[in-house]
Scaffold this motif. Sequence first.
Motif, PDB file in Angstrom:
ATOM      1  N   ARG A  72       0.867  -1.143  -0.129  1.00 42.93           N
ATOM      2  CA  ARG A  72      -0.107  -0.001   0.033  1.00 42.93           C
ATOM      3  C   ARG A  72       0.814   1.407   0.193  1.00 42.93           C
ATOM      4  N   GLU A  73       0.498   2.277  -0.609  1.00 39.55           N
ATOM      5  CA  GLU A  73       0.874   3.412  -0.443  1.00 39.55           C
ATOM      6  C   GLU A  73       1.411   3.979   0.870  1.00 39.55           C
ATOM      7  N   PRO A  74       2.796   4.015   1.100  1.00 34.77           N
ATOM      8  CA  PRO A  74       3.315   3.938   2.592  1.00 34.77           C
ATOM      9  C   PRO A  74       2.598   5.088   3.603  1.00 34.77           C
ATOM     10  N   VAL A  75       2.152   6.363   2.903  1.00 39.03           N
ATOM     11  CA  VAL A  75       1.925   7.272   3.956  1.00 39.03           C
ATOM     12  C   VAL A  75       0.233   6.731   4.225  1.00 39.03           C
ATOM     13  N   TYR A 184       4.694 -12.796  -6.147  1.00 37.44           N
ATOM     14  CA  TYR A 184       4.029 -11.758  -6.971  1.00 37.44           C
ATOM     15  C   TYR A 184       3.860 -10.753  -6.155  1.00 37.44           C
ATOM     16  N   ILE A 185       4.279  -9.508  -6.781  1.00 37.12           N
ATOM     17  CA  ILE A 185       4.184  -8.227  -6.029  1.00 37.12           C
ATOM     18  C   ILE A 185       3.357  -7.152  -6.934  1.00 37.12           C
ATOM     19  N   SER A 186       2.611  -6.761  -6.225  1.00 34.31           N
ATOM     20  CA  SER A 186       1.853  -5.667  -6.888  1.00 34.31           C
ATOM     21  C   SER A 186       1.453  -4.440  -5.540  1.00 34.31           C
ATOM     22  N   THR A 187       0.664  -3.289  -5.963  1.00 31.92           N
ATOM     23  CA  THR A 187       0.261  -2.363  -5.004  1.00 31.92           C
ATOM     24  C   THR A 187      -1.291  -2.516  -4.996  1.00 31.92           C
ATOM     25  N   LEU A 188      -1.488  -2.090  -3.743  1.00 34.81           N
ATOM     26  CA  LEU A 188      -3.085  -2.242  -3.215  1.00 34.81           C
ATOM     27  C   LEU A 188      -3.826  -1.343  -4.366  1.00 34.81           C
ATOM     28  N   GLN A 225     -15.541  -8.309  -5.395  1.00 31.89           N
ATOM     29  CA  GLN A 225     -16.451  -7.116  -5.475  1.00 31.89           C
ATOM     30  C   GLN A 225     -16.720  -6.789  -3.915  1.00 31.89           C
ATOM     31  N   LYS A 226     -16.286  -7.551  -2.944  1.00 34.49           N
ATOM     32  CA  LYS A 226     -16.176  -7.217  -1.476  1.00 34.49           C
ATOM     33  C   LYS A 226     -14.884  -6.635  -1.125  1.00 34.49           C
ATOM     34  N   ARG A 227     -14.988  -6.035   0.105  1.00 33.22           N
ATOM     35  CA  ARG A 227     -13.547  -5.516   0.679  1.00 33.22           C
ATOM     36  C   ARG A 227     -13.833  -5.770   2.183  1.00 33.22           C
ATOM     37  N   TRP A 228     -12.596  -6.154   2.520  1.00 31.31           N
ATOM     38  CA  TRP A 228     -12.483  -6.309   4.079  1.00 31.31           C
ATOM     39  C   TRP A 228     -11.190  -5.356   4.615  1.00 31.31           C
TER      40      TRP A 228
END
Length: 270
Positions: A72-75, A184-188, A225-228
């Motif tokens: 996730r973006e660090p800030v 496997y690396i991605s950003t949130l 479609q859901k977020r936790w």
Amino acid sequence: ETHVFDFPPHQAPLQLMRAQCALYAPAAANDQANPSRLLGHYTPHYIFHPFAPHLVAGAYPEQNIRFLVLLREPVSRCVSSYQFKVQTKREHRPFAQAMREGMQQHRDLAARICTDFGATGETACVEDTEADAEAAYLGLYFTPPTPGQPRLHEPVLFNEHVGKSVYHMQLRRWFARFPRESFYISTLEDFAKDNASHMSKMMTHLGVPPEQVEALGPQIEAVTQKRWNVTEKSNGEGEKKEQAPLDPEVLQELRVFFMEHNECLYQLLG
């Protein structure tokens, strides 16, 4: 979340770790010959805990382990961590104090790595040196500071805010133990734009046959479609939980703090 590999080695004997894995997923743990069964762990604490790579490698030295990493973006990560700890009554400092103390602790950690192990710069890592990593991390993270020494992190690592977002240091620990193609690396943020596509790629990375991934497409679409996200759940009455106020000046300090660390991450990942 399962917390099996995020303890100092003397608190996590190998037999106990394997027993915990078998307890959480007995079918997968006891049927290693069946490739259709996968044993998985999920917790954001594994990427940060300094001994998790060492303990995973020790527990499964011959296994073809695969890793899924969302950064996730660090800030935003710092803010989310702080707000969650406030809501769960584990953080009582004002936002500005918690963030500034976290930034200073990490600067002191880098300075200590430079002093004790011969590294250089504010982005120093133990992996930059010839030091024995296990001994170094015991000293840096699990030995109380002597009188007059600065604190290098929060007393309980689960309560870290800033340190958790210095991703290049964490990934280098893992890359020292496992080949990079295992990750496997991605950003949130990218994941949120097309989560179904990323989920399919993740399953392929884990070794799920392509035809099964394709067949699971509708289910993947429905699930994603859901977020936790605990910090965004409502209080049960249709309103979001009250969140601690944020200081724009401190947010800018965080952005500046992470600039060099983010550049190290970009160089690491290419």
